[in-house]
Design a protein around this motif. Structure first.
Motif, PDB file in Angstrom:
ATOM      1  N   GLU A 124     -19.423 -40.028  39.831  1.00  0.00           N
ATOM      2  CA  GLU A 124     -20.060 -39.288  40.918  1.00  0.00           C
ATOM      3  C   GLU A 124     -20.229 -37.852  40.431  1.00  0.00           C
ATOM      4  N   PHE A 125     -21.413 -37.294  40.614  1.00  0.00           N
ATOM      5  CA  PHE A 125     -21.633 -35.919  40.197  1.00  0.00           C
ATOM      6  C   PHE A 125     -22.332 -35.150  41.304  1.00  0.00           C
ATOM      7  N   ALA A 126     -22.186 -33.843  41.254  1.00  0.00           N
ATOM      8  CA  ALA A 126     -22.760 -32.995  42.297  1.00  0.00           C
ATOM      9  C   ALA A 126     -23.230 -31.681  41.699  1.00  0.00           C
ATOM     10  N   GLY A 127     -24.219 -31.132  42.352  1.00  0.00           N
ATOM     11  CA  GLY A 127     -24.728 -29.810  42.013  1.00  0.00           C
ATOM     12  C   GLY A 127     -24.856 -29.006  43.295  1.00  0.00           C
ATOM     13  N   PRO A 128     -25.429 -27.824  43.219  1.00  0.00           N
ATOM     14  CA  PRO A 128     -25.514 -26.977  44.406  1.00  0.00           C
ATOM     15  C   PRO A 128     -26.305 -27.607  45.562  1.00  0.00           C
ATOM     16  N   VAL A 129     -27.328 -28.393  45.254  1.00  0.00           N
ATOM     17  CA  VAL A 129     -28.155 -28.959  46.326  1.00  0.00           C
ATOM     18  C   VAL A 129     -28.279 -30.477  46.281  1.00  0.00           C
ATOM     19  N   ARG A 130     -27.842 -31.113  45.209  1.00  0.00           N
ATOM     20  CA  ARG A 130     -28.013 -32.561  45.097  1.00  0.00           C
ATOM     21  C   ARG A 130     -26.743 -33.220  44.592  1.00  0.00           C
ATOM     22  N   ARG A 131     -26.616 -34.482  44.968  1.00  0.00           N
ATOM     23  CA  ARG A 131     -25.524 -35.323  44.488  1.00  0.00           C
ATOM     24  C   ARG A 131     -26.152 -36.533  43.813  1.00  0.00           C
ATOM     25  N   GLY A 132     -25.367 -37.243  43.036  1.00  0.00           N
ATOM     26  CA  GLY A 132     -25.861 -38.457  42.407  1.00  0.00           C
ATOM     27  C   GLY A 132     -24.713 -39.256  41.834  1.00  0.00           C
ATOM     28  N   VAL A 142     -24.313 -48.478  28.437  1.00  0.00           N
ATOM     29  CA  VAL A 142     -25.585 -48.210  29.099  1.00  0.00           C
ATOM     30  C   VAL A 142     -25.299 -47.869  30.550  1.00  0.00           C
ATOM     31  N   ALA A 143     -25.956 -46.853  31.075  1.00  0.00           N
ATOM     32  CA  ALA A 143     -25.888 -46.578  32.512  1.00  0.00           C
ATOM     33  C   ALA A 143     -26.831 -47.579  33.184  1.00  0.00           C
ATOM     34  N   VAL A 144     -26.276 -48.546  33.879  1.00  0.00           N
ATOM     35  CA  VAL A 144     -27.096 -49.595  34.483  1.00  0.00           C
ATOM     36  C   VAL A 144     -27.685 -49.155  35.821  1.00  0.00           C
ATOM     37  N   GLU A 145     -27.156 -48.051  36.361  1.00  0.00           N
ATOM     38  CA  GLU A 145     -27.714 -47.470  37.586  1.00  0.00           C
ATOM     39  C   GLU A 145     -27.508 -45.964  37.522  1.00  0.00           C
ATOM     40  N   LEU A 146     -28.518 -45.235  37.954  1.00  0.00           N
ATOM     41  CA  LEU A 146     -28.450 -43.778  37.956  1.00  0.00           C
ATOM     42  C   LEU A 146     -29.202 -43.255  39.166  1.00  0.00           C
ATOM     43  N   ARG A 147     -28.531 -42.492  39.999  1.00  0.00           N
ATOM     44  CA  ARG A 147     -29.203 -41.757  41.077  1.00  0.00           C
ATOM     45  C   ARG A 147     -29.221 -40.302  40.634  1.00  0.00           C
ATOM     46  N   TYR A 148     -30.445 -39.787  40.413  1.00  0.00           N
ATOM     47  CA  TYR A 148     -30.600 -38.451  39.849  1.00  0.00           C
ATOM     48  C   TYR A 148     -31.904 -37.848  40.379  1.00  0.00           C
ATOM     49  N   LEU A 149     -31.833 -36.636  40.895  1.00  0.00           N
ATOM     50  CA  LEU A 149     -32.999 -35.913  41.407  1.00  0.00           C
ATOM     51  C   LEU A 149     -33.811 -36.765  42.388  1.00  0.00           C
ATOM     52  N   ASP A 150     -33.131 -37.371  43.351  1.00  0.00           N
ATOM     53  CA  ASP A 150     -33.751 -38.162  44.413  1.00  0.00           C
ATOM     54  C   ASP A 150     -34.416 -39.456  43.944  1.00  0.00           C
ATOM     55  N   TRP A 151     -34.170 -39.860  42.715  1.00  0.00           N
ATOM     56  CA  TRP A 151     -34.682 -41.136  42.205  1.00  0.00           C
ATOM     57  C   TRP A 151     -33.502 -42.058  41.920  1.00  0.00           C
ATOM     58  N   LEU A 152     -33.699 -43.348  42.165  1.00  0.00           N
ATOM     59  CA  LEU A 152     -32.716 -44.358  41.811  1.00  0.00           C
ATOM     60  C   LEU A 152     -33.292 -45.187  40.674  1.00  0.00           C
ATOM     61  N   TYR A 153     -32.605 -45.158  39.531  1.00  0.00           N
ATOM     62  CA  TYR A 153     -33.005 -45.897  38.337  1.00  0.00           C
ATOM     63  C   TYR A 153     -32.061 -47.089  38.194  1.00  0.00           C
ATOM     64  N   THR A 154     -32.624 -48.289  38.025  1.00  0.00           N
ATOM     65  CA  THR A 154     -31.822 -49.496  37.908  1.00  0.00           C
ATOM     66  C   THR A 154     -32.283 -50.301  36.698  1.00  0.00           C
ATOM     67  N   VAL A 155     -31.325 -50.657  35.830  1.00  0.00           N
ATOM     68  CA  VAL A 155     -31.636 -51.459  34.648  1.00  0.00           C
ATOM     69  C   VAL A 155     -31.703 -52.923  35.056  1.00  0.00           C
ATOM     70  N   ARG A 156     -32.730 -53.597  34.570  1.00  0.00           N
ATOM     71  CA  ARG A 156     -32.894 -55.029  34.796  1.00  0.00           C
ATOM     72  C   ARG A 156     -33.259 -55.691  33.473  1.00  0.00           C
ATOM     73  N   ASP A 157     -33.007 -56.971  33.383  1.00  0.00           N
ATOM     74  CA  ASP A 157     -33.396 -57.765  32.210  1.00  0.00           C
ATOM     75  C   ASP A 157     -32.894 -57.159  30.899  1.00  0.00           C
ATOM     76  N   LEU A 158     -31.632 -56.796  30.850  1.00  0.00           N
ATOM     77  CA  LEU A 158     -31.035 -56.198  29.661  1.00  0.00           C
ATOM     78  C   LEU A 158     -30.726 -57.278  28.634  1.00  0.00           C
ATOM     79  N   SER A 159     -31.118 -57.056  27.403  1.00  0.00           N
ATOM     80  CA  SER A 159     -30.733 -57.952  26.314  1.00  0.00           C
ATOM     81  C   SER A 159     -30.393 -57.116  25.092  1.00  0.00           C
ATOM     82  N   THR A 160     -29.464 -57.620  24.306  1.00  0.00           N
ATOM     83  CA  THR A 160     -29.081 -56.927  23.079  1.00  0.00           C
ATOM     84  C   THR A 160     -29.318 -57.842  21.897  1.00  0.00           C
ATOM     85  N   THR A 161     -29.600 -57.227  20.768  1.00  0.00           N
ATOM     86  CA  THR A 161     -29.817 -57.955  19.535  1.00  0.00           C
ATOM     87  C   THR A 161     -29.107 -57.203  18.427  1.00  0.00           C
ATOM     88  N   LEU A 162     -28.251 -57.897  17.687  1.00  0.00           N
ATOM     89  CA  LEU A 162     -27.703 -57.278  16.482  1.00  0.00           C
ATOM     90  C   LEU A 162     -28.826 -57.203  15.480  1.00  0.00           C
TER      91      LEU A 162
END
Length: 170
Positions: A124-132, A142-162
């Motif tokens: 959980e993080f906070a600034g003077p006017v926004r939280r996220g 990997v950050a699978v979810e991020l709420r930042y600057l009034d946007w919600l970013y969500t990771v989907r369909d993640l795959s890894t390959t060596l």
């Protein structure tokens, strides 16, 4: 050690364990409640590059050189330096959580709480006017979810390959 410190320690330790050269591919959905943008991401490619693409632009970042390249569909590429990376493209920093803008005091954010839930850490993080918040998958770093600057970013369909291997879906 309190829960927040333990959680932050787990995040840093997960980065150290990330020694296998893996490439991550994912789709990130970003919404502000009115509109949605979809990003196709390839991170930690064999050349070390992080890249995301939408219908109208491609953005790439090379951590070795510190170069960030914006490639709009109908315009020439714009090259800039690392100091623009966390602020301007949170989608890419989701794939390098220690580069999230919440760690840089100049962005006026600070982590105010953290806790671990299984193989993830919620920050959980906070600034003077926004939280996220950011939810970081410790296995894939990997950050699978991020709420930042009034946007919600969500990771989907993640795959890894060596690199050089067949790969696995997560």
């Amino acid at each position: 050690m309190n829960d927040a410190a333990t959680s932050l320690s787990a995040l840093i330790t997960s980065k150290r364990r990330l020694c296998a050269p893996e490439q991550i591919e994912a789709t990130v959905h970003a919404t502000d409640g009115r509109s949605t943008r979809i990003f196709h991401v390839v991170a930690r490619s064999p050349t070390g590059e992080y890249r995301c693409a939408t219908d109208d632009e491609t953005v790439s970042f090379n951590p070795r050189s510190g170069e960030l390249v914006l490639e709009p569909v109908n315009d020439p590429p714009l090259r800039t330096h690392r100091h623009e990376f966390p602020m301007s493209h949170p989608v890419l920093t989701m794939f390098s959580p220690l580069d999230l803008p919440i760690w840089d005091a100049s962005d006026n954010y600070e982590v105010v709480d953290a806790w671990r839930n299984g193989d993830s850490v919620r920050l959980e993080f906070a600034g003077p006017v926004r939280r996220g918040h950011a939810i970081v998958d410790l296995e894939n770093h990997v950050a699978v979810e991020l709420r930042y600057l009034d946007w919600l970013y969500t990771v989907r369909d993640l795959s890894t390959t060596l690199h050089g291997d067949v790969g696995r879906a997560v």
